[in-house]
Scaffold this active site. Structure first.
Site, PDB file in Angstrom:
ATOM      1  N   ASP A  46       0.839  -1.198   0.000  1.00  0.00           N
ATOM      2  CA  ASP A  46       0.000   0.000   0.000  1.00  0.00           C
ATOM      3  C   ASP A  46       0.875   1.250   0.000  1.00  0.00           C
ATOM      4  O   ASP A  46       1.658   1.473   0.924  1.00  0.00           O
ATOM      5  CB  ASP A  46      -0.896   0.002   1.236  1.00  0.00           C
ATOM      6  CG  ASP A  46      -1.795   1.234   1.308  1.00  0.00           C
ATOM      7  OD1 ASP A  46      -2.962   1.145   0.901  1.00  0.00           O
ATOM      8  OD2 ASP A  46      -1.312   2.300   1.768  1.00  0.00           O
ATOM      9  N   LYS A  76      -2.927   5.802  -4.069  1.00  0.00           N
ATOM     10  CA  LYS A  76      -4.000   6.745  -3.739  1.00  0.00           C
ATOM     11  C   LYS A  76      -3.786   8.085  -4.434  1.00  0.00           C
ATOM     12  O   LYS A  76      -2.651   8.528  -4.621  1.00  0.00           O
ATOM     13  CB  LYS A  76      -4.059   6.975  -2.215  1.00  0.00           C
ATOM     14  CG  LYS A  76      -4.067   5.711  -1.389  1.00  0.00           C
ATOM     15  CD  LYS A  76      -4.070   6.019   0.104  1.00  0.00           C
ATOM     16  CE  LYS A  76      -3.706   4.803   0.918  1.00  0.00           C
ATOM     17  NZ  LYS A  76      -2.258   4.533   0.916  1.00  0.00           N
ATOM     18  N   HIS A 109      -7.721   9.598  -1.600  1.00  0.00           N
ATOM     19  CA  HIS A 109      -7.000   9.596  -0.329  1.00  0.00           C
ATOM     20  C   HIS A 109      -7.777  10.261   0.819  1.00  0.00           C
ATOM     21  O   HIS A 109      -7.756   9.762   1.943  1.00  0.00           O
ATOM     22  CB  HIS A 109      -5.637  10.280  -0.523  1.00  0.00           C
ATOM     23  CG  HIS A 109      -4.596   9.830   0.453  1.00  0.00           C
ATOM     24  ND1 HIS A 109      -3.249   9.841   0.172  1.00  0.00           N
ATOM     25  CD2 HIS A 109      -4.694   9.343   1.711  1.00  0.00           C
ATOM     26  CE1 HIS A 109      -2.568   9.383   1.213  1.00  0.00           C
ATOM     27  NE2 HIS A 109      -3.426   9.096   2.165  1.00  0.00           N
ATOM     28  N   ILE A 229      -2.644  -2.846   7.429  1.00  0.00           N
ATOM     29  CA  ILE A 229      -1.418  -2.605   6.661  1.00  0.00           C
ATOM     30  C   ILE A 229      -0.339  -1.987   7.560  1.00  0.00           C
ATOM     31  O   ILE A 229      -0.007  -0.804   7.424  1.00  0.00           O
ATOM     32  CB  ILE A 229      -1.685  -1.706   5.435  1.00  0.00           C
ATOM     33  CG1 ILE A 229      -2.557  -0.490   5.810  1.00  0.00           C
ATOM     34  CG2 ILE A 229      -2.335  -2.491   4.318  1.00  0.00           C
ATOM     35  CD1 ILE A 229      -2.657   0.561   4.707  1.00  0.00           C
ATOM     36  N   LYS A 231       3.244  -0.827   9.038  1.00  0.00           N
ATOM     37  CA  LYS A 231       4.434  -0.306   8.372  1.00  0.00           C
ATOM     38  C   LYS A 231       5.642  -0.506   9.263  1.00  0.00           C
ATOM     39  O   LYS A 231       5.567  -0.331  10.481  1.00  0.00           O
ATOM     40  CB  LYS A 231       4.249   1.185   8.094  1.00  0.00           C
ATOM     41  CG  LYS A 231       5.456   1.872   7.471  1.00  0.00           C
ATOM     42  CD  LYS A 231       5.554   3.319   7.887  1.00  0.00           C
ATOM     43  CE  LYS A 231       6.158   3.467   9.267  1.00  0.00           C
ATOM     44  NZ  LYS A 231       6.419   4.866   9.648  1.00  0.00           N
ATOM     45  N   SER A 232       6.764  -0.875   8.670  1.00  0.00           N
ATOM     46  CA  SER A 232       8.038  -0.906   9.385  1.00  0.00           C
ATOM     47  C   SER A 232       9.148  -0.921   8.352  1.00  0.00           C
ATOM     48  O   SER A 232       8.954  -1.359   7.221  1.00  0.00           O
ATOM     49  CB  SER A 232       8.143  -2.137  10.281  1.00  0.00           C
ATOM     50  OG  SER A 232       9.394  -2.136  10.956  1.00  0.00           O
ATOM     51  N   ARG A 237      10.966  -6.606  12.550  1.00  0.00           N
ATOM     52  CA  ARG A 237       9.591  -6.148  12.815  1.00  0.00           C
ATOM     53  C   ARG A 237       8.672  -6.469  11.644  1.00  0.00           C
ATOM     54  O   ARG A 237       7.519  -6.836  11.831  1.00  0.00           O
ATOM     55  CB  ARG A 237       9.602  -4.641  13.082  1.00  0.00           C
ATOM     56  CG  ARG A 237       8.297  -4.069  13.588  1.00  0.00           C
ATOM     57  CD  ARG A 237       8.008  -4.423  15.030  1.00  0.00           C
ATOM     58  NE  ARG A 237       9.126  -4.183  15.909  1.00  0.00           N
ATOM     59  CZ  ARG A 237       9.500  -2.983  16.366  1.00  0.00           C
ATOM     60  NH1 ARG A 237       8.866  -1.889  15.979  1.00  0.00           N
ATOM     61  NH2 ARG A 237      10.514  -2.868  17.191  1.00  0.00           N
ATOM     62  N   ASN A 241       5.416  -8.778  12.283  1.00  0.00           N
ATOM     63  CA  ASN A 241       4.046  -8.343  11.985  1.00  0.00           C
ATOM     64  C   ASN A 241       3.292  -9.335  11.112  1.00  0.00           C
ATOM     65  O   ASN A 241       2.077  -9.239  10.965  1.00  0.00           O
ATOM     66  CB  ASN A 241       4.061  -6.968  11.311  1.00  0.00           C
ATOM     67  CG  ASN A 241       4.439  -5.854  12.266  1.00  0.00           C
ATOM     68  OD1 ASN A 241       4.419  -6.022  13.477  1.00  0.00           O
ATOM     69  ND2 ASN A 241       4.801  -4.704  11.709  1.00  0.00           N
TER      70      ASN A 241
END
Length: 274
Positions: A46, A76, A109, A229, A231-232, A237, A241
């Site tokens: 994403d 987006k 968005h 979704i 994030k890292s 990590r 996740n």
């Protein structure tokens, strides 16, 4: 490698329930982060025009060796590009940066209600869908009133609404609206940027399962039926996740997390941002 369940959208296509987000990841770091995510087993990525990292995503996709039909790519449209013609131009720019001939999901968005352009923008998304340049269209950060107004002027129901959602902001009324209209709820900032990970209710549940607080919150999302979704940019990590499918929260644990709702926004108010 974990097998990620799919969510069937209202147009019949399937979207992975767990994806990888790249919000606030600089373009030069994005390629490595997305490559790690893909190697770890993520297949849904994403991004957004305003993130400035569509090229970095595209580089990772191109070098992954993964067949295009195994990937699910979302981007987006930014607020300044809303409007029928400007949306079509902005989509072309995003596709070029991603290096793709289509995306799987294209989102508005923000509703930016003061601009009052999201219905014209939606008509452009309908054209992109009809032309096969995106497999699905949806929205992000829309409130029930924005969605209702959109639904009154279209026969194409958004497949998803991607909104800020975490234990501190559970968006119950919005999720109920989604359920009535066949719109999937997708959560951004699913961990509230870490704001709730030290909460005793969450740390206690995590200790009981031998998991991290972040894994417990992400598992909560999945059991609610949300698409999520996280994030890292940290490889450990990123993999952590993804390790969510070999444990489950009890009804009592779900209720304990539900009790944490307090209207905590980490991002902008969708009624005010323009």
């Amino acid at each position: 490698m974990a097998s990620i369940p799919g969510i069937t959208l209202n147009n019949g296509i399937t979207m992975p329930q767990l994806g990888f987000g790249v919000f606030q990841v600089p373009d030069e770091e994005t390629t490595a982060a997305v490559s790690t995510a893909l190697e770890s087993g993520y297949r849904s990525i994403d991004t957004a025009a305003i993130y400035g990292n569509e090229r970095g995503v595209g580089r990772a996709l191109a070098s992954s060796g993964i067949a295009r039909d195994e990937l699910f790519v979302t981007t987006k449209l930014w607020n300044a590009d809303q409007g029928y013609d400007t949306t079509l131009t902005a989509f072309d720019a995003s596709l070029d940066k991603l290096g793709l001939d289509h995306v799987d999901l294209y989102l508005i968005h923000w509703p930016t209600p003061a601009r009052d352009l999201y219905r014209d923008t939606w008509r452009a998304l309908e054209k992109l869908l009809a032309d096969g340049r995106t497999r699905a269209i949806g929205v992000s950060n829309f409130q029930p009133a924005h969605l209702q107004r959109l639904l009154e002027s279209t026969s194409v129901v958004p497949v998803v609404n991607q909104v800020e959602l975490h234990p501190g902001l559970q968006q119950t009324a919005l999720r109920e609206f989604h359920a009535r209209h066949g719109i999937v709820t997708e959560a951004w900032s699913p961990l509230a940027q870490g704001a709730l990970l030290a909460d005793p209710a969450i740390t206690s549940i995590a200790a009981g399962h031998g998991r991290t607080p972040a894994q417990v919150v992400l598992r909560w999302h999945l059991q609610l039926g949300n698409v999520v979704i996280p994030k890292s940019v940290t490889p450990d990590r990123i993999r952590e996740n993804l390790a969510l499918f070999d444990f489950a929260l009890t009804a009592e644990e779900m209720a304990a997390i539900a009790a944490l709702d307090r209207g905590l926004r980490t991002g902008p108010d969708p009624d005010a941002l323009n």
